[in-house]
Design a protein around this motif. Structure first.
Motif, short mmCIF file in Angstrom:
data_model
loop_
_atom_site.label_atom_id
_atom_site.label_comp_id
_atom_site.label_asym_id
_atom_site.label_seq_id
_atom_site.Cartn_x
_atom_site.Cartn_y
_atom_site.Cartn_z
N LYS A 102 0.80 -1.23 0.00
CA LYS A 102 0.00 0.00 0.00
C LYS A 102 0.83 1.28 0.00
O LYS A 102 0.33 2.34 -0.37
CB LYS A 102 -0.93 0.01 1.22
CG LYS A 102 -1.93 -1.14 1.27
CD LYS A 102 -2.87 -1.11 0.08
CE LYS A 102 -3.93 -2.19 0.18
NZ LYS A 102 -4.79 -2.24 -1.02
N GLY A 103 2.08 1.18 0.43
CA GLY A 103 2.92 2.36 0.49
C GLY A 103 4.19 2.17 -0.31
O GLY A 103 4.84 1.12 -0.22
N ALA A 116 3.56 11.05 6.33
CA ALA A 116 2.26 11.05 5.66
C ALA A 116 1.94 9.67 5.11
O ALA A 116 0.79 9.22 5.15
CB ALA A 116 2.25 12.08 4.53
N CYS A 117 2.96 8.98 4.60
CA CYS A 117 2.76 7.63 4.07
C CYS A 117 2.29 6.68 5.17
O CYS A 117 1.34 5.92 4.99
CB CYS A 117 4.05 7.13 3.44
SG CYS A 117 3.90 5.48 2.71
N LYS A 119 0.81 7.34 8.01
CA LYS A 119 -0.55 7.67 8.43
C LYS A 119 -1.59 7.19 7.42
O LYS A 119 -2.64 6.67 7.79
CB LYS A 119 -0.68 9.18 8.64
CG LYS A 119 0.06 9.70 9.87
CD LYS A 119 -0.10 11.21 10.01
CE LYS A 119 0.60 11.72 11.27
NZ LYS A 119 0.50 13.19 11.41
N SER A 120 -1.29 7.37 6.14
CA SER A 120 -2.23 6.94 5.10
C SER A 120 -2.42 5.43 5.12
O SER A 120 -3.55 4.93 5.12
CB SER A 120 -1.73 7.37 3.71
OG SER A 120 -1.75 8.77 3.57
N GLN A 125 -5.40 3.56 3.53
CA GLN A 125 -5.28 4.21 2.22
C GLN A 125 -3.89 3.97 1.62
O GLN A 125 -2.91 3.80 2.34
CB GLN A 125 -5.51 5.72 2.36
CG GLN A 125 -6.85 6.09 2.97
CD GLN A 125 -8.02 5.66 2.10
OE1 GLN A 125 -8.00 5.83 0.88
NE2 GLN A 125 -9.04 5.08 2.72
N PHE A 127 -0.47 5.08 -0.50
CA PHE A 127 0.35 6.28 -0.62
C PHE A 127 1.51 5.98 -1.55
O PHE A 127 2.28 5.04 -1.33
CB PHE A 127 0.88 6.73 0.74
CG PHE A 127 1.66 8.02 0.69
CD1 PHE A 127 1.05 9.22 1.07
CD2 PHE A 127 2.99 8.05 0.27
CE1 PHE A 127 1.76 10.41 1.02
CE2 PHE A 127 3.69 9.24 0.21
CZ PHE A 127 3.09 10.43 0.59
#
Length: 217
Positions: A102-103, A116-117, A119-120, A125, A127
């Motif tokens: 996912k990241g 930010a990655c 947290k996403s 979500q 990133f």
């Protein structure tokens, strides 16, 4: 209730690893549980500590970041993987997404993007580093083109799509059954239904289709 994001960090370059650790732990809601300098140790830490997130260098001794991500998936470990890489390589990028990662963060922007990655990804979500946005757009465009050429793709259920992606990753029916927690005969039924919807004929037609379009699924 503790809402901290627990993670492990693995990279065989200690200066980068320690720098990322300092950046991450500036956020009071993130906790680096442990660091590793090779993939085998990273996998052991994930198995033992079961963090929410594992930040992994793609190229490490013993096991690569992809090897560790594959093991996490196969062992159904409750950890989401973020890949670090210094290469702007589209084939590698697509391989990561095909593994369900996912990241995906470039090392040259990791110090500004990693928080930010995390947290996403922790929030469910995806990133991707901004510098790789064109790879995502290209992938989406190819997927849309494939769907237009193969109308049956839109008729596939979510499970059938996942089976098709696993077939593209060279998984046998038994391995797919274990990953999806279903009977291998159910997987065979899915494969038959997918072939019918896509108009595929012949023993190896489904595997050939999946491999040819692996980066677009």
């Amino acid at each position: 209730m503790n809402n901290d994001i627990r993670l492990i960090l693995a990279d065989d370059h200690p200066l980068l690893r320690h720098g990322l650790c300092k950046i991450i732990e500036k956020d009071p809601h993130m906790k680096v549980l442990a660091e590793a300098d090779d993939g085998a140790e990273a996998l052991r830490l994930i198995q033992t500590l079961r963090p929410e997130i594992a930040v992994l260098d793609v190229h490490m001794p013993e096991l690569s970041g992809f090897d560790v991500a594959r093991a996490v998936s196969e062992q159904h470990l409750p950890t989401s993987v973020i890949i670090l890489t210094m290469f702007k390589d589209e084939e590698m990028f697509n391989a990561a997404l095909n593994l369900g990662i996912k990241g995906y963060v470039l090392k040259d922007s990791a110090l500004t993007e990693i928080t930010a990655c995390i947290k996403s990804v922790a929030g469910g979500q995806a990133f991707i580093s901004a510098a790789l946005s064109n790879f995502m757009l290209d992938r989406r465009q190819r997927s849309e083109t494939l769907a237009a050429k193969t109308p049956g793709l839109n008729a596939l259920t979510a499970t059938e799509r996942r089976v098709l992606k696993l077939v593209a990753n060279h998984k046998s029916s038994k391995e797919i059954a274990e990953e999806l927690h279903i009977h291998h005969r159910t997987v065979d039924n899915h494969r038959t239904n997918i072939s019918q919807k896509l108009g595929l004929r012949g023993t190896h037609a489904l595997v050939k289709f999946a491999l040819e379009h692996k980066s677009d699924l």
